[in-house]
Structure formats: C-alpha cells, structure tokens
Design a protein around this motif. Structure first.
Motif, PDB file in Angstrom:
ATOM      1  N   TYR A  95       1.287   1.544   0.221  1.00 30.72           N
ATOM      2  CA  TYR A  95       2.555   2.164  -0.184  1.00 30.72           C
ATOM      3  C   TYR A  95       2.334   3.165  -1.325  1.00 30.72           C
ATOM      4  N   LEU A  96       1.546   2.764  -2.318  1.00 31.14           N
ATOM      5  CA  LEU A  96       1.354   3.615  -3.491  1.00 31.14           C
ATOM      6  C   LEU A  96       0.458   4.817  -3.227  1.00 31.14           C
ATOM      7  N   PHE A  97      -0.496   4.676  -2.292  1.00 33.89           N
ATOM      8  CA  PHE A  97      -1.507   5.715  -2.151  1.00 33.89           C
ATOM      9  C   PHE A  97      -1.530   6.385  -0.783  1.00 33.89           C
ATOM     10  N   GLY A  98      -0.465   6.283  -0.012  1.00 34.70           N
ATOM     11  CA  GLY A  98      -0.329   7.091   1.190  1.00 34.70           C
ATOM     12  C   GLY A  98      -0.803   6.479   2.485  1.00 34.70           C
ATOM     13  N   GLY A  99      -0.755   5.180   2.618  1.00 28.57           N
ATOM     14  CA  GLY A  99      -1.135   4.530   3.873  1.00 28.57           C
ATOM     15  C   GLY A  99      -2.508   3.894   3.807  1.00 28.57           C
ATOM     16  N   GLN A 100      -2.777   3.023   4.779  1.00 23.62           N
ATOM     17  CA  GLN A 100      -4.038   2.286   4.783  1.00 23.62           C
ATOM     18  C   GLN A 100      -5.235   3.167   5.063  1.00 23.62           C
ATOM     19  N   THR A 101      -5.044   4.260   5.769  1.00 23.06           N
ATOM     20  CA  THR A 101      -6.181   5.118   6.113  1.00 23.06           C
ATOM     21  C   THR A 101      -6.392   6.261   5.123  1.00 23.06           C
ATOM     22  N   ALA A 102      -5.542   6.376   4.119  1.00 24.76           N
ATOM     23  CA  ALA A 102      -5.726   7.415   3.105  1.00 24.76           C
ATOM     24  C   ALA A 102      -7.013   7.147   2.329  1.00 24.76           C
ATOM     25  N   SER A 159      -6.676   4.916  -0.773  1.00 27.02           N
ATOM     26  CA  SER A 159      -6.456   3.518  -0.409  1.00 27.02           C
ATOM     27  C   SER A 159      -7.753   2.866   0.031  1.00 27.02           C
ATOM     28  N   ARG A 160      -8.528   3.564   0.844  1.00 26.62           N
ATOM     29  CA  ARG A 160      -9.796   3.008   1.320  1.00 26.62           C
ATOM     30  C   ARG A 160     -10.777   2.791   0.175  1.00 26.62           C
ATOM     31  N   VAL A 161     -10.778   3.690  -0.801  1.00 26.58           N
ATOM     32  CA  VAL A 161     -11.635   3.516  -1.984  1.00 26.58           C
ATOM     33  C   VAL A 161     -11.200   2.271  -2.757  1.00 26.58           C
ATOM     34  N   ILE A 162      -9.908   2.094  -2.927  1.00 30.09           N
ATOM     35  CA  ILE A 162      -9.400   0.919  -3.652  1.00 30.09           C
ATOM     36  C   ILE A 162      -9.735  -0.360  -2.901  1.00 30.09           C
ATOM     37  N   TYR A 163      -9.538  -0.370  -1.581  1.00 32.83           N
ATOM     38  CA  TYR A 163      -9.898  -1.551  -0.790  1.00 32.83           C
ATOM     39  C   TYR A 163     -11.387  -1.868  -0.936  1.00 32.83           C
TER      40      TYR A 163
END
Length: 70
Positions: free
Chosen positions: A32-39, A42-46
C-alpha cells in the motif's frame, strides 16, 4: 546487542506486523505504501525483511550476549 542485531530485529518485527495485517485484514501495508507488491521499492523492503529474519536466526544460537564491560 550490536547495532546490526537491532536493525535486523526491527525489520523482522516490521515484517511480522505486516504479515499480521495480511493474515487478519488482507491488507499489505508495504504494498500500500510503496505502490504494490511488484514495485521495486516494495521488493527491496521485502528482501531486507527476509535477510533480517535470517540474521535474527543467529541470535538464537549465540552463547553469550554481546556486552561491553566497563
């Protein structure tokens, strides 16, 4: 506790809270905060959360706490 331990623990807690939100509310806070799961962000955070969790495994096997004695 080393600074790296604290950072890893904080990231693992954030990841756990995010998974709690996914499980309870079907709401992915990171996505939600960073533009979707594939952004990319978001991937860097995951990835960082996953690496932090792996680092935290080492906390289970340390024989003595890392303390500095005066």
């Amino acid at each position: 506790m080393m600074i790296m331990d604290r950072i890893a623990l904080a990231l693992a807690i954030i990841g756990g809270l995010n998974w709690g939100c996914v499980g309870l509310f079907r709401f992915d806070v990171v996505a939600y905060l960073f533009g979707g799961q594939t952004a990319t962000v978001s991937r860097v955070i995951y990835t960082l959360v996953g690496l932090a969790a792996i680092w935290c495994v080492s906390l289970l096997f340390r024989s003595e706490p890392d303390t500095i004695e005066d």
